[in-house]
Write a protein that holds these residues in place. Structure first.
Motif, PDB file in Angstrom:
ATOM      1  N   THR A  54       0.822  -1.209   0.000  1.00  0.00           N
ATOM      2  CA  THR A  54       0.000   0.000   0.000  1.00  0.00           C
ATOM      3  C   THR A  54       0.859   1.262   0.000  1.00  0.00           C
ATOM      4  N   ILE A  55       0.248   2.359  -0.410  1.00  0.00           N
ATOM      5  CA  ILE A  55       0.840   3.688  -0.239  1.00  0.00           C
ATOM      6  C   ILE A  55       0.366   4.191   1.120  1.00  0.00           C
ATOM      7  N   ILE A  56       1.286   4.717   1.922  1.00  0.00           N
ATOM      8  CA  ILE A  56       0.933   5.281   3.228  1.00  0.00           C
ATOM      9  C   ILE A  56       1.438   6.711   3.285  1.00  0.00           C
ATOM     10  N   VAL A  57       0.538   7.620   3.659  1.00  0.00           N
ATOM     11  CA  VAL A  57       0.829   9.052   3.695  1.00  0.00           C
ATOM     12  C   VAL A  57       0.541   9.586   5.093  1.00  0.00           C
ATOM     13  N   ASP A  58       1.392  10.466   5.566  1.00  0.00           N
ATOM     14  CA  ASP A  58       1.201  11.117   6.863  1.00  0.00           C
ATOM     15  C   ASP A  58       1.080  12.624   6.640  1.00  0.00           C
ATOM     16  N   ILE A  59       0.279  13.270   7.466  1.00  0.00           N
ATOM     17  CA  ILE A  59       0.119  14.727   7.436  1.00  0.00           C
ATOM     18  C   ILE A  59       0.566  15.251   8.794  1.00  0.00           C
ATOM     19  N   ASN A  60       1.396  16.284   8.771  1.00  0.00           N
ATOM     20  CA  ASN A  60       1.937  16.866  10.004  1.00  0.00           C
ATOM     21  C   ASN A  60       1.564  18.329  10.108  1.00  0.00           C
ATOM     22  N   GLN A  61       1.266  18.752  11.327  1.00  0.00           N
ATOM     23  CA  GLN A  61       1.055  20.170  11.627  1.00  0.00           C
ATOM     24  C   GLN A  61       2.180  20.604  12.553  1.00  0.00           C
ATOM     25  N   SER A  62       2.958  21.576  12.115  1.00  0.00           N
ATOM     26  CA  SER A  62       4.101  22.081  12.891  1.00  0.00           C
ATOM     27  C   SER A  62       5.000  20.941  13.363  1.00  0.00           C
ATOM     28  N   GLY A  63       5.222  19.946  12.471  1.00  0.00           N
ATOM     29  CA  GLY A  63       6.146  18.866  12.752  1.00  0.00           C
ATOM     30  C   GLY A  63       5.577  17.669  13.496  1.00  0.00           C
ATOM     31  N   THR A  64       4.282  17.703  13.857  1.00  0.00           N
ATOM     32  CA  THR A  64       3.660  16.607  14.604  1.00  0.00           C
ATOM     33  C   THR A  64       2.533  16.002  13.783  1.00  0.00           C
ATOM     34  N   THR A  65       2.491  14.670  13.712  1.00  0.00           N
ATOM     35  CA  THR A  65       1.451  14.003  12.935  1.00  0.00           C
ATOM     36  C   THR A  65       0.055  14.366  13.440  1.00  0.00           C
ATOM     37  N   ILE A  66      -0.897  14.407  12.521  1.00  0.00           N
ATOM     38  CA  ILE A  66      -2.295  14.608  12.911  1.00  0.00           C
ATOM     39  C   ILE A  66      -3.055  13.278  12.862  1.00  0.00           C
ATOM     40  N   MET A  67      -2.334  12.184  12.566  1.00  0.00           N
ATOM     41  CA  MET A  67      -2.947  10.852  12.496  1.00  0.00           C
ATOM     42  C   MET A  67      -2.096   9.876  13.304  1.00  0.00           C
ATOM     43  N   ASN A  68      -2.314   9.817  14.610  1.00  0.00           N
ATOM     44  CA  ASN A  68      -1.473   9.000  15.500  1.00  0.00           C
ATOM     45  C   ASN A  68      -1.666   7.503  15.328  1.00  0.00           C
ATOM     46  N   THR A  94      -6.498  12.305  14.400  1.00  0.00           N
ATOM     47  CA  THR A  94      -6.500  12.495  15.849  1.00  0.00           C
ATOM     48  C   THR A  94      -6.351  13.960  16.252  1.00  0.00           C
ATOM     49  N   THR A  95      -5.862  14.791  15.347  1.00  0.00           N
ATOM     50  CA  THR A  95      -5.812  16.241  15.577  1.00  0.00           C
ATOM     51  C   THR A  95      -6.634  16.893  14.478  1.00  0.00           C
ATOM     52  N   THR A  96      -7.808  17.389  14.830  1.00  0.00           N
ATOM     53  CA  THR A  96      -8.707  17.933  13.815  1.00  0.00           C
ATOM     54  C   THR A  96      -8.586  19.444  13.643  1.00  0.00           C
ATOM     55  N   ILE A  97      -8.030  20.133  14.631  1.00  0.00           N
ATOM     56  CA  ILE A  97      -7.901  21.590  14.540  1.00  0.00           C
ATOM     57  C   ILE A  97      -6.597  21.942  13.833  1.00  0.00           C
ATOM     58  N   LEU A  98      -6.715  22.613  12.687  1.00  0.00           N
ATOM     59  CA  LEU A  98      -5.551  23.106  11.958  1.00  0.00           C
ATOM     60  C   LEU A  98      -5.516  24.615  12.152  1.00  0.00           C
ATOM     61  N   ASN A  99      -4.488  25.099  12.808  1.00  0.00           N
ATOM     62  CA  ASN A  99      -4.429  26.498  13.219  1.00  0.00           C
ATOM     63  C   ASN A  99      -3.902  27.420  12.125  1.00  0.00           C
ATOM     64  N   ASP A 100      -4.398  28.635  12.138  1.00  0.00           N
ATOM     65  CA  ASP A 100      -4.001  29.665  11.186  1.00  0.00           C
ATOM     66  C   ASP A 100      -2.485  29.793  11.119  1.00  0.00           C
ATOM     67  N   ASP A 101      -1.946  29.766   9.911  1.00  0.00           N
ATOM     68  CA  ASP A 101      -0.539  29.984   9.592  1.00  0.00           C
ATOM     69  C   ASP A 101       0.392  28.865  10.054  1.00  0.00           C
ATOM     70  N   ASN A 102      -0.138  27.778  10.616  1.00  0.00           N
ATOM     71  CA  ASN A 102       0.734  26.651  10.963  1.00  0.00           C
ATOM     72  C   ASN A 102       1.252  25.984   9.699  1.00  0.00           C
ATOM     73  N   GLU A 103       2.466  25.461   9.794  1.00  0.00           N
ATOM     74  CA  GLU A 103       3.056  24.758   8.663  1.00  0.00           C
ATOM     75  C   GLU A 103       2.522  23.331   8.598  1.00  0.00           C
ATOM     76  N   ILE A 104       2.048  22.948   7.430  1.00  0.00           N
ATOM     77  CA  ILE A 104       1.560  21.610   7.170  1.00  0.00           C
ATOM     78  C   ILE A 104       2.547  20.929   6.224  1.00  0.00           C
TER      79      ILE A 104
END
Length: 142
Positions: free
Chosen positions: A51-65, A88-98
């Motif tokens: 499979t292909i597995i993709v992770d998304i990070n907000q300010s360097g921390t995964t949002i899918m633990n 697991t992290t649903t709030i994406l904050n203004d101007d945070n790096e994704i």
């Protein structure tokens, strides 16, 4: 206060080159605060072998633990994934790096043309005459 849903199209690779693993293959900043309600991925050519597995990070921390976003063997979309992603992290904050990481690709055919489609609820806040902020957290489909 007002809310609406919106989707982004985030191309993570070009359309024809084999996908490779990598950290921060796509980086962008949130244009404003949003609530992430769902995220999907698709490819032009399906992976085979694994499979292909993709992770998304907000300010360097995964949002899918627990379960990362995945596209199963011989599939072109994460919508049909045997193990669905868990945000697991649903709030994406203004101007945070994704940042988007590609943790795994198909072992025989890696896949091509990876794109992400986050579905987000945009929250509009209003400042009251008392100086307090007021906002509605609800999902409206348009």
């Amino acid at each position: 206060g007002h809310t609406h849903t919106t989707s982004l199209l985030i191309p993570c690779t070009d359309e024809v080159t084999d996908i490779t693993t990598g950290t921060a293959v796509m980086t962008f900043r949130m244009p404003h605060g949003m609530i992430l309600s769902e995220v999907r991925a698709s490819v032009n050519i399906a992976p085979s072998g694994s499979t292909i597995i993709v992770d998304i990070n907000q300010s360097g921390t995964t949002i899918m633990n627990t379960n990362k976003l995945s596209i199963d063997v011989n599939e072109k979309t994460s919508k049909t994934a045997e193990v669905p992603a868990v945000i697991t992290t649903t709030i994406l904050n203004d101007d945070n790096e994704i940042t988007i990481d590609i943790d795994q690709v198909g072992s025989i055919i890696s896949g091509t043309g990876l794109k992400l489609f986050p579905q987000m609820i945009v929250l509009y806040l209003a400042r009251l005459s008392t100086g307090l902020w007021w906002g509605r957290w609800e999902l409206n489909h348009y």
